[in-house]
Design an enzyme around this catalytic site. Structure first.
Site, PDB file in Angstrom:
ATOM      1  N   ASN A  14      20.680 -66.755  48.238  1.00 46.69           N
ATOM      2  CA  ASN A  14      21.812 -66.330  47.401  1.00 46.69           C
ATOM      3  C   ASN A  14      22.969 -65.864  48.278  1.00 46.69           C
ATOM      4  O   ASN A  14      24.131 -66.194  48.017  1.00 46.69           O
ATOM      5  CB  ASN A  14      21.388 -65.217  46.433  1.00 46.69           C
ATOM      6  N   ARG A  65      11.657 -41.438  52.065  1.00 51.46           N
ATOM      7  CA  ARG A  65      12.446 -42.355  51.258  1.00 51.46           C
ATOM      8  C   ARG A  65      13.857 -41.810  51.046  1.00 51.46           C
ATOM      9  O   ARG A  65      14.853 -42.541  51.083  1.00 51.46           O
ATOM     10  CB  ARG A  65      11.728 -42.506  49.912  1.00 51.46           C
ATOM     11  N   MET A  90      14.919 -55.760  48.265  1.00 51.24           N
ATOM     12  CA  MET A  90      13.616 -55.430  47.677  1.00 51.24           C
ATOM     13  C   MET A  90      13.285 -53.932  47.685  1.00 51.24           C
ATOM     14  O   MET A  90      12.107 -53.572  47.695  1.00 51.24           O
ATOM     15  CB  MET A  90      12.515 -56.215  48.409  1.00 51.24           C
ATOM     16  N   LEU A  93      16.798 -48.712  44.301  1.00 53.43           N
ATOM     17  CA  LEU A  93      17.857 -47.770  44.676  1.00 53.43           C
ATOM     18  C   LEU A  93      17.699 -46.471  43.877  1.00 53.43           C
ATOM     19  O   LEU A  93      17.322 -46.487  42.709  1.00 53.43           O
ATOM     20  CB  LEU A  93      19.226 -48.385  44.400  1.00 53.43           C
ATOM     21  N   HIS A 109      18.194 -61.399  38.987  1.00 54.01           N
ATOM     22  CA  HIS A 109      16.754 -61.332  38.728  1.00 54.01           C
ATOM     23  C   HIS A 109      16.288 -62.720  38.293  1.00 54.01           C
ATOM     24  O   HIS A 109      16.926 -63.351  37.435  1.00 54.01           O
ATOM     25  CB  HIS A 109      16.468 -60.302  37.624  1.00 54.01           C
ATOM     26  N   GLU A 143      17.242 -48.067  35.099  1.00 54.84           N
ATOM     27  CA  GLU A 143      15.981 -48.665  34.676  1.00 54.84           C
ATOM     28  C   GLU A 143      15.844 -50.021  35.371  1.00 54.84           C
ATOM     29  O   GLU A 143      16.796 -50.821  35.332  1.00 54.84           O
ATOM     30  CB  GLU A 143      16.015 -48.848  33.157  1.00 54.84           C
TER      31      GLU A 143
HETATM   32  C1  GRF Z   1      15.808 -64.453  44.327  1.00 56.28           C
HETATM   33  O1  GRF Z   1      14.874 -65.159  43.572  1.00 56.28           O
HETATM   34  C2  GRF Z   1      16.460 -63.379  43.491  1.00 56.28           C
HETATM   35  O2  GRF Z   1      16.567 -63.713  42.150  1.00 56.28           O
HETATM   36  C3  GRF Z   1      15.498 -62.222  43.655  1.00 56.28           C
HETATM   37  O3  GRF Z   1      15.063 -62.294  44.977  1.00 56.28           O
HETATM   38  C4  GRF Z   1      15.143 -63.643  45.439  1.00 56.28           C
HETATM   39  C5  GRF Z   1      15.975 -63.623  46.677  1.00 56.28           C
HETATM   40  O4  GRF Z   1      16.047 -64.883  47.274  1.00 56.28           O
HETATM   41  N1  GRF Z   1      16.161 -60.983  43.336  1.00 56.28           N
HETATM   42  P1  GRF Z   1      17.104 -65.141  48.418  1.00 56.28           P
HETATM   43  O5  GRF Z   1      16.836 -64.108  49.512  1.00 56.28           O
HETATM   44  O6  GRF Z   1      18.464 -64.997  47.855  1.00 56.28           O
HETATM   45  O7  GRF Z   1      16.822 -66.531  48.901  1.00 56.28           O
END
Ligand code: GRF
Length: 212
Positions: A14, A65, A90, A93, A109, A143
């Site tokens: 992305n 954390r 990942m 926050l 997502h 959330e």
């Molecule tokens: C993607 O599937 C996104 O929707 C999710 O994590 C993944 C990240 O993939 N939040 P990338 O690192 O952008 O290839």
């Protein structure tokens, strides 16, 4: 010029599509920095390839954390950031971070929210036998995987799909909707009323890929 910071943890596909769009389109935006919480994230190389400054804030180097959260917040806030883009970031926050950047903190997502929150969304989709699956760009709230929906992209689930094949199809639509959502933000086209996002001037917020 809108100031954008992108947070990543991994592969960075992305990130790559966003940086590609930024390099090709005349966006009134500067991508100030890419921050990774993992020193080995492949996305770091992608960012460097586009000449974007990279900072690693390795969560494993912090005793608590809360200390990591504070360091991340300071790094993002000190830049005068207008928009924080989570691109496969990942870590969850903390509330103070989300509240501070309310309405200018986006996530993608890999499901059609509100279905299939959390992890392994493609497995969840296959297990439920849904016939369409997809991805959602939304503003982040306190959330997890809940927040005003900016754009959604739908893909068909094919016979014999595996998690891998389905995730590849979803990823294609992710790259389209995330770039579009960021562009709307940059152009001040996003309005939120009672948790519902609309685009001004009106524009479809639904996208689809038909077939493979
Ligand atoms: C993607 O599937 C996104 O929707 C999710 O994590 C993944 C990240 O993939 N939040 P990338 O690192 O952008 O290839």
């Amino acid at each position: 010029m809108k100031k954008i910071v992108i947070l990543i943890s991994g592969r960075g596909s992305n990130l790559s599509s966003i940086l590609e769009a930024h390099s090709k389109k005349a966006w009134k935006a500067t991508i100030l920095k890419v921050i990774s919480n993992r020193p080995d994230a492949f996305g770091i190389e992608i960012a460097r390839g586009y000449g974007i400054p990279v900072e690693v804030i390795d969560h494993e180097k912090f005793l608590t954390r809360a200390e990591f959260d504070q360091a991340l917040y300071a790094a993002v806030e000190s830049l005068g950031t207008d928009l924080v883009v989570l691109a496969g970031f990942m870590r969850i926050l903390p509330d103070f971070f989300v509240t501070h950047f309310s309405g200018r903190l986006m996530n993608i997502h890999p499901s059609l929210l509100p279905s299939f929150t959390g992890l392994r969304t493609h497995r969840q989709a296959l297990d439920q036998g849904v016939k369409f699956h997809g991805a959602t760009v939304h503003f982040v709230t306190n959330e997890m995987d809940v927040g005003p929906i900016i754009a959604q992209g739908v893909v068909p689930v094919q016979l014999n799909d595996t998690e891998e094949s389905l995730s590849q199809r979803v990823l294609k639509i992710e790259h389209i909707i995330y770039v579009q959502a960021i562009e709307w933000f940059i152009n001040d086209q996003i309005e939120i009323h009672e948790g519902i996002v609309s685009i001004n001037p009106p524009s479809p917020q639904s996208f689809s890929i038909v077939g493979d």
